[in-house]
Design a protein around this motif. Structure first.
Motif, PDB file in Angstrom:
ATOM      1  N   LEU A 199      -5.972   3.349   9.239  1.00 25.37           N
ATOM      2  CA  LEU A 199      -5.972   3.421   7.777  1.00 25.37           C
ATOM      3  C   LEU A 199      -4.732   2.737   7.209  1.00 25.37           C
ATOM      4  CD1 LEU A 199      -6.996   4.468   5.041  1.00 25.37           C
ATOM      5  CD2 LEU A 199      -5.788   6.624   5.514  1.00 25.37           C
ATOM      6  N   GLY A 200      -3.565   3.042   7.801  1.00 23.84           N
ATOM      7  CA  GLY A 200      -2.344   2.401   7.331  1.00 23.84           C
ATOM      8  C   GLY A 200      -2.393   0.894   7.486  1.00 23.84           C
ATOM      9  N   LEU A 201      -2.939   0.428   8.612  1.00 25.35           N
ATOM     10  CA  LEU A 201      -3.055  -1.009   8.835  1.00 25.35           C
ATOM     11  C   LEU A 201      -3.993  -1.648   7.818  1.00 25.35           C
ATOM     12  CD1 LEU A 201      -2.278  -3.397  10.628  1.00 25.35           C
ATOM     13  CD2 LEU A 201      -4.204  -2.810  12.122  1.00 25.35           C
ATOM     14  N   CYS A 202      -5.128  -0.988   7.538  1.00 20.51           N
ATOM     15  CA  CYS A 202      -6.063  -1.514   6.542  1.00 20.51           C
ATOM     16  C   CYS A 202      -5.443  -1.548   5.151  1.00 20.51           C
ATOM     17  CB  CYS A 202      -7.339  -0.673   6.534  1.00 20.51           C
ATOM     18  SG  CYS A 202      -8.369  -0.872   8.009  1.00 20.51           S
ATOM     19  N   LEU A 203      -4.704  -0.499   4.810  1.00 18.57           N
ATOM     20  CA  LEU A 203      -4.036  -0.477   3.508  1.00 18.57           C
ATOM     21  C   LEU A 203      -3.003  -1.587   3.392  1.00 18.57           C
ATOM     22  CD1 LEU A 203      -3.491   3.367   3.018  1.00 18.57           C
ATOM     23  CD2 LEU A 203      -5.078   1.904   1.756  1.00 18.57           C
ATOM     24  N   LEU A 204      -2.279  -1.840   4.492  1.00 22.51           N
ATOM     25  CA  LEU A 204      -1.275  -2.893   4.469  1.00 22.51           C
ATOM     26  C   LEU A 204      -1.927  -4.268   4.343  1.00 22.51           C
ATOM     27  CD1 LEU A 204       1.800  -3.152   4.629  1.00 22.51           C
ATOM     28  CD2 LEU A 204       1.588  -3.471   7.094  1.00 22.51           C
ATOM     29  N   ILE A 205      -3.020  -4.491   5.069  1.00 20.77           N
ATOM     30  CA  ILE A 205      -3.739  -5.764   4.947  1.00 20.77           C
ATOM     31  C   ILE A 205      -4.288  -5.914   3.530  1.00 20.77           C
ATOM     32  CG2 ILE A 205      -5.770  -7.045   5.738  1.00 20.77           C
ATOM     33  CD1 ILE A 205      -5.302  -5.819   8.505  1.00 20.77           C
TER      34      ILE A 205
END
Length: 368
Positions: free
Chosen positions: A233-239
């Motif tokens: 989730l954090g990676l998707c939010l950052l992308i």
């Protein structure tokens, strides 16, 4: 420490995934500055405009810093000696290595300022730059502006350490309230009647330290049952933040809350997932990435200076293709940072911390 204070988990050993994220942060910043130097010195730059996502590396650093400070400082007793020990260790971590690169930059500035892309006389606050005191002018070591926020957070956290455990979280919440209220009077523009140091204490970027502190508070109390979805989730939010920044033309300078929300908050979620995943499954960060993370401070301080000097020296070599030159300079800058960590930063850190240990052994222990 009072028996009425809530129990907290003991501090774990080094979390290698944090070092991996530090490596990612410094590589992002290097990527951004590499594009800046390439655009200045080469007529045919190859790095894309979205290299500016490297801004997010700073936000990731701030979140990690908040996490680490709470992780190492939560169990400190509420004494002046403990707060002093904390501040001394932070001084040893920041200043000696920084001063090495400050003096190198000063020597270049006094002899060949064009190599730093500075005009003679532009830096008017060298003393403030040396001690990392906030001013409205650019610091001599351009990347050192972030260290002023780090020092501010260290001072706040040292004051929090003086409080009993049960008052530390409320104190951090009061700090957040101070920053929110203060921005109404001091944050709108640098031409308001507000000293730079006061302006800095109310800046939205300081909330990223609080994000990291909140993640550490969660981490110390109970394991996360499903860390992988949180990491993803954090990676998707950052992308998603990257895409919004690049495609939406979001300005980070116009409103610093933009970077806090686009980069800082996703970085905190990603950090939470990463540290909990390591606790659940063990270390999984490659050794080479851990090595870069360990050296990230030296790489961060040195890389922009090295990039500018190398591009200035070799950009006129038209026979060397830009991709080859850019890649080679990146490798050299990374190598210099790794060597500086091994032969400059680590010896200075060992020396300064050794002095503290000797002073501690020579002094009667204070009551906890």
């Amino acid at each position: 420490m009072s028996t009425a204070e809530p129990a907290v988990r003991a501090r774990p050993a080094e979390v290698l995934n944090v070092q991996g994220l530090r490596a990612v942060a410094v590589l992002l910043v290097m990527f951004m500055h590499l594009r800046d130097a390439e655009r200045i010195y080469r007529p045919d730059p190859v790095l894309p405009v979205w290299a500016d996502i490297g801004h997010a590396g700073v936000d990731l650093f701030f979140v990690i810093s908040g996490f680490i400070m709470v992780l190492i400082g939560h169990a400190y007793p509420a004494t002046a000696r403990a707060a002093g020990r904390f501040l001394y260790h932070r001084w040893a971590r920041i200043y000696p290595t920084y001063w090495v690169w400050f003096l190198i930059s000063l020597a270049i500035y006094l002899t060949a300022p064009a190599w730093l892309r500075l005009a003679p006389g532009k830096i008017t606050h060298l003393v403030e730059s040396f001690f990392l005191i906030p001013t409205w002018t650019e610091p001599l070591v351009l990347v050192s502006w972030t260290l002023k926020y780090e020092i501010y957070f260290y001072l706040v956290f040292a004051a929090v350490i003086l409080l009993p455990q049960r008052w530390r979280i409320p104190a951090l919440l009061l700090w957040a309230l101070y920053m929110l209220i203060g921005q109404q009077f001091c944050y709108s523009a640098p031409d308001v009647l507000c000293h730079k140091a006061l302006f800095l204490t109310m800046h939205p970027l300081a909330f990223e330290f609080l994000f990291g502190a909140a993640i550490a508070w969660l981490y110390l109390r109970s394991p996360l049952r499903r860390p992988l979805p949180v990491l993803l989730l954090g990676l998707c939010l950052l992308i998603g933040g990257f895409l919004w920044f690049v495609l939406g033309g979001v300005s980070l300078n116009a409103n610093s809350w933009n970077r806090v929300l686009l980069f800082g908050l996703p970085a905190a979620v990603m950090l939470y997932g990463a540290v909990e995943l390591e606790r659940a499954r063990g270390p999984m960060t490659p050794r080479w990435l851990v090595a870069i993370g360990n050296a990230s401070y030296s790489i961060y301080l040195s890389h922009f200076l090295v990039l500018l000097v190398l591009f200035k020296a070799f950009a006129s070599q038209s026979l060397v293709p830009t991709p080859l030159m850019t890649g080679g300079i990146l490798v050299v800058a990374l190598g210099i940072g790794l060597l500086a960590h091994r032969w400059v930063e680590q010896p200075l850190l060992d020396l300064s911390r050794g002095r503290w240990r000797r002073a501690t052994l020579a002094t009667p222990k204070a009551a906890a």
